[in-house]
Write an enzyme that holds these catalytic residues in place. Structure first.
Site, PDB file in Angstrom:
ATOM      1  CG  HIS A  83     -10.449 -24.064 -20.299  1.00  0.00           C
ATOM      2  ND1 HIS A  83      -9.764 -24.490 -19.325  1.00  0.00           N
ATOM      3  CD2 HIS A  83     -11.143 -25.148 -21.168  1.00  0.00           C
ATOM      4  CE1 HIS A  83     -10.146 -25.820 -19.044  1.00  0.00           C
ATOM      5  NE2 HIS A  83     -10.644 -25.894 -20.261  1.00  0.00           N
ATOM      6  CG  HIS A 100     -13.306 -18.845 -19.266  1.00  0.00           C
ATOM      7  ND1 HIS A 100     -12.869 -19.180 -20.185  1.00  0.00           N
ATOM      8  CD2 HIS A 100     -12.539 -19.911 -18.101  1.00  0.00           C
ATOM      9  CE1 HIS A 100     -12.637 -20.509 -19.944  1.00  0.00           C
ATOM     10  NE2 HIS A 100     -12.669 -20.688 -18.952  1.00  0.00           N
ATOM     11  CG  ASP A 156      -6.100 -25.021 -17.677  1.00  0.00           C
ATOM     12  OD1 ASP A 156      -5.386 -24.146 -18.427  1.00  0.00           O
ATOM     13  OD2 ASP A 156      -7.076 -24.609 -17.111  1.00  0.00           O
ATOM     14  CG  ASP A 170      -6.157 -21.305 -18.809  1.00  0.00           C
ATOM     15  OD1 ASP A 170      -6.518 -21.115 -16.836  1.00  0.00           O
ATOM     16  OD2 ASP A 170      -7.046 -21.861 -19.349  1.00  0.00           O
TER      17      ASP A 170
END
Length: 308
Positions: free
Chosen positions: A163, A124, A245, A161
């Site tokens: 996200h 991120h 995740d 991931d």
């Protein structure tokens, strides 16, 4: 042989009580990879990376400012999700060093592939902005390091991931030499990753998935979109942003992927690497916040890496 790099200093990055990105994540990874079935792993310590490596992807002013504000006591909050403790700076730099060292080991032919078990995660972190638990983008730094040191023409970062890796997308948006591919749940933090976000050179490949999509649609996204684009691009190195995740147990999302799906996608990416990259794969840990789900997923992923 598969190389495993980690460092105890990555446990010293502390987060507020109840925060999902906590030191126990690495303890869980260490526990499962300590089992007898993982004895063949070649184990090493992630060294501290250099600021020169960091600035391959992040602005010098940003890097200097982050180093300047790193606390000597207590926690400081950068945003609602992201904080620094006295141990954060070393942990972050061990992440950079681990990714670079793993890339050297794979590019030199010492190891076919590597898994870098570090925290905090990185995907991120934008060029000049930390966010979403992340400070520096280890996977992106690994790709740029391989290009600078070994002169490879094309690298790929593949991110499963749950996200979207807005930071990696930001770094490579206008770079025709790096392909970024991502499966992720939408809508979900950070709100980026629509299929129409393709970069200036059509080298961004986003495959957003919906809540509850599960294993079948996760695999279809790779089979129908990401793997064909990767094969066309013919990367000379594949970096995996290995976030776990999307696992059905994870508290931060609801994609409902299973541990065996991570093993499956790892083998698929290794097949692409065998075709165009001499088998070279470097995997860097990103998310995964349910400890049991993380252990199962890491075990499936690393077993696949060792399988070659």
């Amino acid at each position: 042989m598969t190389l495993l790099l980690t460092h105890s200093a990555c446990l010293d990055h502390l987060t507020p009580p109840g925060h999902p990105e906590r030191p126990d994540r690495l303890r869980a990874v260490a526990e499962v990879l300590g089992e007898d079935r993982f004895k063949p792993l070649v184990r090493g310590e992630a060294p501290e990376g250099s600021l020169d490596s960091v600035t391959l992807c992040h602005g010098e002013h940003y890097v200097g400012e982050l180093r300047h504000i790193a606390p000597s006591s207590d926690l400081i909050y950068i945003d609602g999700d992201t904080s620094m403790s006295p141990g954060t700076w070393e942990a972050v730099m061990r992440g950079v060093g681990g990714a670079v060292t793993a890339t050297d080991a794979v590019m030199s032919g010492t190891h076919h592939n590597a898994f870098v078990a570090v925290r905090p995660p990185g995907h991120h972190a934008e060029v000049s902005k930390p966010m979403g638990f992340c400070f520096f983008d280890n996977a992106a730094i690994a790709a740029r390091h391989a290009q600078r040191k070994y002169g490879i023409a094309r690298a790929a970062v593949v991110d499963f991931d749950v996200h979207h890796g807005n930071g990696t997308q930001d770094i490579f948006w206008s770079d025709p030499t790096v392909m970024y591919c991502s499966t992720h749940q939408m809508p979900l933090f950070p709100g980026t990753g629509a299929s129409g976000e393709r970069g200036e050179h059509d080298t961004i490949v986003n495959a957003p998935l919906a809540s509850e999509d599960g294993s079948a649609k996760f695999r279809m996204a790779f089979e129908n979109l990401i793997l064909p684009q990767l094969q066309k691009f013919s990367p000379e190195l594949i970096i995996i942003s290995a976030g776990f995740d999307a696992h059905f147990r994870d508290p931060l999302a609801s994609l409902n992927v299973k541990a065996e799906d991570f093993g499956w996608v790892t083998r698929k990416l290794m097949d692409v690497a065998d075709t165009s990259a001499g088998g070279r794969v470097v995997s860097v840990l990103e998310g995964g916040y349910d400890l049991q789900g993380l252990k199962e997923s890491v075990a499936a992923h690393v077993t696949a890496l060792m399988g070659r």
